[in-house]
Design a protein around this motif. Structure first.
Motif, PDB file in Angstrom:
ATOM      1  N   CYS A 191      -7.891   7.039   0.886  1.00  0.00           N
ATOM      2  CA  CYS A 191      -8.603   7.887  -0.027  1.00  0.00           C
ATOM      3  C   CYS A 191     -10.479   7.316  -0.229  1.00  0.00           C
ATOM      4  O   CYS A 191     -10.764   6.356  -0.211  1.00  0.00           O
ATOM      5  N   LYS A 208       0.963  -0.941  -0.074  1.00  0.00           N
ATOM      6  CA  LYS A 208       0.416  -0.119   0.232  1.00  0.00           C
ATOM      7  C   LYS A 208       0.573   1.311  -0.138  1.00  0.00           C
ATOM      8  O   LYS A 208       0.398   2.408  -1.117  1.00  0.00           O
ATOM      9  N   ASP A 209       2.440   0.917   0.190  1.00  0.00           N
ATOM     10  CA  ASP A 209       2.686   2.786   0.353  1.00  0.00           C
ATOM     11  C   ASP A 209       3.915   2.813  -0.262  1.00  0.00           C
ATOM     12  O   ASP A 209       4.559   3.431  -1.131  1.00  0.00           O
ATOM     13  N   ILE A 261      -6.189  -1.515  -1.391  1.00  0.00           N
ATOM     14  CA  ILE A 261      -4.937  -0.104  -1.180  1.00  0.00           C
ATOM     15  C   ILE A 261      -5.159   0.853  -1.130  1.00  0.00           C
ATOM     16  O   ILE A 261      -4.692   2.023  -0.473  1.00  0.00           O
ATOM     17  N   ALA A 262      -6.422   1.738  -1.870  1.00  0.00           N
ATOM     18  CA  ALA A 262      -6.852   2.795  -1.770  1.00  0.00           C
ATOM     19  C   ALA A 262      -7.726   3.639  -0.125  1.00  0.00           C
ATOM     20  O   ALA A 262      -7.593   3.632   0.065  1.00  0.00           O
ATOM     21  N   SER A 267      -6.065   5.138  -5.926  1.00  0.00           N
ATOM     22  CA  SER A 267      -5.364   5.386  -4.560  1.00  0.00           C
ATOM     23  C   SER A 267      -4.136   6.495  -4.365  1.00  0.00           C
ATOM     24  O   SER A 267      -3.270   6.438  -4.409  1.00  0.00           O
ATOM     25  N   ILE A 270      -1.117   6.228  -6.113  1.00  0.00           N
ATOM     26  CA  ILE A 270       0.263   5.470  -6.718  1.00  0.00           C
ATOM     27  C   ILE A 270       0.540   5.100  -8.426  1.00  0.00           C
ATOM     28  O   ILE A 270      -0.579   5.370  -8.785  1.00  0.00           O
ATOM     29  N   ARG A 288      -5.024   3.410   2.350  1.00  0.00           N
ATOM     30  CA  ARG A 288      -3.839   4.411   1.546  1.00  0.00           C
ATOM     31  C   ARG A 288      -5.406   5.715   2.348  1.00  0.00           C
ATOM     32  O   ARG A 288      -4.952   7.195   2.309  1.00  0.00           O
TER      33      ARG A 288
END
Ligand code: M6R
Length: 366
Positions: free
Chosen positions: A351, A220-221, A345-346, A248, A250, A349
């Protein structure tokens, strides 16, 4: 309204088995061995005599168009070009008599796609629309068309619209391929049976949600992410990357796996996650060598493989299995884990998954 899900996007991801059945309901008659599509049947001479099909669309719908290119060329042997509507409309494009333009749009309101349709019509092309929203501007502007019947898609990130657009394009490719003699009856019937099994296979895939959540927690980062695929799954790599970047934030890029050597391989180090679609048949051995090249540069591999795979399992850091199907239908399955991966992932994070910053559900201005 979200049916017990935290976000519309997750709800819509889970609606895909139903949405795809709704797309082919009344059209795919697997037991009778026929595909019924009124709007194609009514214009069958135009389709069978088409020298070329030009697909115009934007964003995720453009990715569906790319899958359509593989389907229509492979199964029906009709030459296809896929164009960004925004480029097509300003390029003084060459449109010949006998060309068919297929416009793809979930909302049916995308300004560039609408303008591309008007231009194509003014040059005398026959324009066929693939839309989700009934009665939308694009549905009204096109000469004929078919609805995906995916139901309302609220999340800005397109999910079920994409897989239902592909479903419709697959039905068209199969029907035209069978009618123009490129696809034998037995092969055609076989495809119809396999298509009718897709919703059940997606249902099965959705059960691995928690496995994907674990992978999401690890990456995720990451500041960047690369997506690779070949053949039918090259557009899925593009779509996977778009989904990750839009919700996300990214930075992600999708590439045809073999293009890696021509640039992106320079990016690979131990901090670079690479999502590789490595299903059986789809140039499997070549994708396996790409995976080895990434591993030898310490990249991290998240591989989407066919159930029972042993080779990639040995080398990849994570594998996600998809059920076996016809190669032509694999995009309908490989897309699902990529949607879930970007979703988780979003969320991790923090989002706003359903309404990502700077984005609108329909882009009605150019
Ligand atoms: O409504 P449309 O299918 O014409 O929209 C096209 C794009 O704006 C759309 O697919 C966009 O890329 C999505 N946000 C992607 O998830």
């Amino acid at each position: 309204e979200k049916g017990g899900y935290d976000h519309f996007m997750l709800k819509e991801i889970h609606e895909q088995p139903q949405a795809i059945s709704d797309t082919y309901r009344g059209r795919l008659l697997a037991d009778k061995g026929i595909i019924k599509m009124g709007s194609v049947d009514n214009n069958i001479a135009k389709f069978l005599n088409a020298k070329r099909i030009i697909v115009v669309a934007c964003g995720t719908s453009w990715h569906a168009g790319l899958v359509g290119e593989y389907l229509l060329e492979d199964l029906a042997r009709i030459p296809v070009e896929v164009e960004y509507a925004s480029e097509f409309r300003y390029r003084n494009p060459i449109i010949n008599k006998g060309d068919i333009v297929i416009a793809i749009s979930q909302s049916g309101e995308t300004a560039d796609t609408l303008a591309a349709i008007k231009l194509a019509k003014s040059k005398g092309a026959f324009v066929f629309g693939i839309c989700n929203v009934v009665g939308s501007s694009i549905a009204r502007e096109t000469d004929s068309g078919a609805y995906t019947h995916a139901g309302p898609e609220i999340g800005v990130a397109s999910t079920k619209a994409f897989t239902t657009q592909i479903t419709l394009l697959a039905l068209m490719a199969l029907k035209l391929g069978n009618l123009n003699g490129e696809l034998s009856n037995s092969k055609f019937h076989d495809y119809l049976q396999k298509m009718s099994m897709i919703p059940g296979k997606i249902e099965q895939l959705l059960n691995i949600n928690s496995e994907i959540e674990k992978i999401a927690a690890i990456y995720k980062d990451a500041p960047n992410c690369l997506y690779l695929g070949r053949g039918y799954n090259f557009p899925v790599a593009l779509e996977g990357a778009l989904k990750l970047k839009e919700i996300s934030y990214i930075h992600a890029e999708g590439y045809p796996a073999a293009e890696m050597k021509h640039g992106p391989i320079a990016l690979i180090d131990e901090s670079m996650p690479v999502v590789v679609i490595a299903t059986k048949k789809g140039h499997y051995d070549k994708v396996v060598s790409n995976i080895q090249e990434i591993k030898s540069r310490n990249g991290k591999i998240i591989a989407i493989v066919t159930e029972g795979d042993t080779i990639v399992k040995e080398i990849a850091d994570h594998v996600i299995e998809i059920p076996e199907t016809e190669e032509a239908f694999t995009p309908l399955l490989t897309t699902i884990p990529l949607q879930l991966l970007s979703y988780h992932i979003a969320v991790m994070r923090g989002c706003n998954v359903d309404q990502p910053r700077n984005l609108a559900k329909s882009v009605t201005v150019e």
